[in-house]
Scaffold this active site. Structure first.
Site, mmCIF file in Angstrom:
data_model
loop_
_atom_site.group_PDB
_atom_site.id
_atom_site.type_symbol
_atom_site.label_atom_id
_atom_site.label_comp_id
_atom_site.label_asym_id
_atom_site.label_seq_id
_atom_site.Cartn_x
_atom_site.Cartn_y
_atom_site.Cartn_z
ATOM 1 N N HIS A 154 0.047 -4.803 11.450
ATOM 2 C CA HIS A 154 0.810 -4.905 10.457
ATOM 3 C C HIS A 154 0.435 -6.109 9.546
ATOM 4 C CE1 HIS A 154 4.994 -4.610 8.140
ATOM 5 N NE2 HIS A 154 3.896 -4.697 7.333
ATOM 6 N N TYR B 67 10.555 -4.496 8.919
ATOM 7 C CA TYR B 67 11.498 -3.856 7.454
ATOM 8 C C TYR B 67 12.756 -3.964 7.740
ATOM 9 C CZ TYR B 67 7.056 -1.722 5.797
ATOM 10 O OH TYR B 67 5.766 -1.779 5.432
HETATM 11 P P1 NAD Z 1 6.757 0.964 -3.944
HETATM 12 O O1 NAD Z 1 5.701 0.873 -4.835
HETATM 13 O O2 NAD Z 1 6.871 2.294 -3.435
HETATM 14 O O3 NAD Z 1 8.193 0.812 -4.768
HETATM 15 C C1 NAD Z 1 9.308 1.028 -4.356
HETATM 16 C C2 NAD Z 1 10.580 0.675 -5.074
HETATM 17 O O4 NAD Z 1 10.441 1.701 -6.326
HETATM 18 C C3 NAD Z 1 12.010 0.729 -4.446
HETATM 19 O O5 NAD Z 1 12.553 -0.083 -5.258
HETATM 20 C C4 NAD Z 1 12.443 2.287 -4.832
HETATM 21 O O6 NAD Z 1 13.719 2.298 -4.869
HETATM 22 C C5 NAD Z 1 11.724 2.206 -6.126
HETATM 23 N N1 NAD Z 1 11.399 3.829 -6.681
HETATM 24 C C6 NAD Z 1 11.254 4.792 -5.789
HETATM 25 N N2 NAD Z 1 10.808 6.003 -6.631
HETATM 26 C C7 NAD Z 1 11.369 5.413 -7.771
HETATM 27 C C8 NAD Z 1 11.525 6.476 -8.819
HETATM 28 N N3 NAD Z 1 11.305 7.640 -9.074
HETATM 29 N N4 NAD Z 1 12.150 5.973 -10.043
HETATM 30 C C9 NAD Z 1 12.472 4.464 -10.062
HETATM 31 N N5 NAD Z 1 12.291 3.706 -8.984
HETATM 32 C C10 NAD Z 1 11.831 4.127 -7.827
HETATM 33 O O7 NAD Z 1 6.820 -0.043 -2.867
HETATM 34 P P2 NAD Z 1 7.116 -0.081 -1.169
HETATM 35 O O8 NAD Z 1 8.188 0.495 -0.962
HETATM 36 O O9 NAD Z 1 6.752 -1.459 -0.846
HETATM 37 O O10 NAD Z 1 5.775 0.728 -0.704
HETATM 38 C C11 NAD Z 1 6.074 1.850 -0.265
HETATM 39 C C12 NAD Z 1 5.842 2.183 1.329
HETATM 40 O O11 NAD Z 1 4.703 1.620 1.643
HETATM 41 C C13 NAD Z 1 6.947 0.976 2.032
HETATM 42 O O12 NAD Z 1 8.126 1.524 2.109
HETATM 43 C C14 NAD Z 1 6.209 0.947 3.345
HETATM 44 O O13 NAD Z 1 6.491 2.044 4.051
HETATM 45 C C15 NAD Z 1 4.591 1.202 3.008
HETATM 46 N N6 NAD Z 1 3.923 -0.389 2.785
HETATM 47 C C16 NAD Z 1 3.447 -0.748 3.703
HETATM 48 C C17 NAD Z 1 2.896 -2.010 3.474
HETATM 49 C C18 NAD Z 1 1.998 -2.679 4.787
HETATM 50 O O14 NAD Z 1 1.871 -2.341 5.688
HETATM 51 N N7 NAD Z 1 1.709 -4.028 4.608
HETATM 52 C C19 NAD Z 1 2.946 -2.927 2.217
HETATM 53 C C20 NAD Z 1 3.537 -2.429 1.280
HETATM 54 C C21 NAD Z 1 4.154 -1.021 1.552
#
Ligand code: NAD
Length: 316
Positions: free
Chosen positions: A121, A56
């Site tokens: 990952h 990230y």
């Molecule tokens: P997400 O679906 O959580 O969306 C994140 C987006 O939504 C960001 O732009 C954030 O600012 C916004 N957001 C959050 N709360 C909000 C709200 N209340 N209102 C409006 N917008 C809002 O997607 P993500 O961040 O990709 O996934 C969450 C976490 O999961 C990642 O940060 C990571 O730690 C993990 N993840 C891991 C993998 C993997 O291991 N392959 C893949 C995806 C995500």
């Protein structure tokens, strides 16, 4: 904040977990001050699970999270920290040599002696047989050395989890992290839950907002969804907006409703988002979800239900 047990690990995670990918600036710039106030607010409001990766922001997320945890002097036993290995800004490398080096680099950036979970990952980008025969055994050694307490695997296509879990010794993979497969637009993960339970594997579900699709500001440019999926989600966002409602709230609450999922990881980049999301979780426990709005959004998203996108190399 409700806590849920994670498989057989004994860990109790806040049902809402803090996804730290935004701290690596992957959804736009986040200043060090904003990062600190966001992590502080998360901790204050009962979030105890923080997830990051060296991928990230090309190590920025790990570094920023490490600085925040140090500045806040959060007692180590009060938080659960996960990071990952095998995926980096310059590509994938699931070799034993690279992941063994990687955990030391991650611990240095996080300023920790150990992480609670170390995930491979996005394993669909590697050889799954290498994951089974080389990477997981290397992670076992890292675990024996006390640098991680538990081992996980992450990926988008759900078949990679069964492929690996069917081939590793029982108990050698403690956790899976699935993303974009348990939200209003895509619930494919639900079919895998009985299998994971039978294996005693803990379930982390990430991206309830489908990496920005179910937010008013919309997805980032790099979002891999098809134009059809993006436009259906945009229609759902607009519908909620017209009714004076925020789609992100109902989307997050929907993901939180399934208690077989131990924690739902949401990426957050401001104290306001932390407050909105923790309030949504509390409201779900106290009042329940807005059923009428949920059904309307489900109806709008029905034509693209469970539509996903390709991820990984052919073999997967
Ligand atoms: P997400 O679906 O959580 O969306 C994140 C987006 O939504 C960001 O732009 C954030 O600012 C916004 N957001 C959050 N709360 C909000 C709200 N209340 N209102 C409006 N917008 C809002 O997607 P993500 O961040 O990709 O996934 C969450 C976490 O999961 C990642 O940060 C990571 O730690 C993990 N993840 C891991 C993998 C993997 O291991 N392959 C893949 C995806 C995500």
């Amino acid at each position: 904040m409700e806590r849920r047990e994670l498989g057989n690990t004994g860990l109790k995670l806040s049902c809402l977990g803090f996804g730290a990918s935004p701290l690596g600036n992957v959804f736009g710039q986040v200043s060090p001050d904003a990062a600190l106030s966001t992590v502080r607010r998360a901790f204050e409001l009962g979030i105890n699970f923080f997830d990051t990766s060296p991928y990230y922001g090309g190590t920025v997320s790990e570094m920023v999270l490490g600085n925040c945890l140090e500045a806040l002097a959060v007692p180590r036993n009060d938080i659960v920290v996960s990071t990952k290995c095998g995926r980096y800004a310059d590509g994938f490398d699931f070799s034993a040599e690279r992941v063994t080096k990687s955990i030391d680099e991650s611990l240095a950036r996080l300023k920790l002696d150990y992480v609670d979970i170390l995930h491979c990952h996005d394993i669909e980008f590697g050889s799954l047989d290498q994951i089974v025969n080389e990477t997981i055994p290397a992670l076992q050694k890292i675990k024996e050395a006390g640098k991680t307490r538990f081992i996980g695997i992450t990926g988008l296509p759900l078949g990679v989890f069964t492929y690996v879990l069917d081939r590793v010794p029982p108990g050698s993979v403690d956790v899976i992290l699935s993303y974009c497969h348990y939200g209003i637009n895509d619930t494919a993960l639900v079919d895998l839950l009985p299998y994971l339970k039978s294996k005693g594997v803990g379930v982390i579900s990430a991206s309830p907002l489908s990496m920005g699709l179910l937010t008013e500001s919309g997805p980032p440019d790099w979002h891999p969804a098809s134009a059809q999926l993006k436009s259906a989600c945009r229609a759902a966002v607009d519908h909620c907006k017209k009714k004076g409602k925020n789609i992100s709230k109902v989307a997050l609450q929907y993901s939180l409703m399934n208690k077989e999922i131990s924690t739902v990881l949401v990426g957050m980049n401001s104290p306001k988002q932390v407050e909105e999301n923790t309030a949504a979780a509390l409201e779900l426990s106290n009042v329940g979800i807005d059923e009428e709005l949920l059904h309307e959004v489900e109806a709008i998203l029905q034509p693209i239900k469970n539509q996903t996108w390709p991820s990984g190399i052919q073999e997967s």
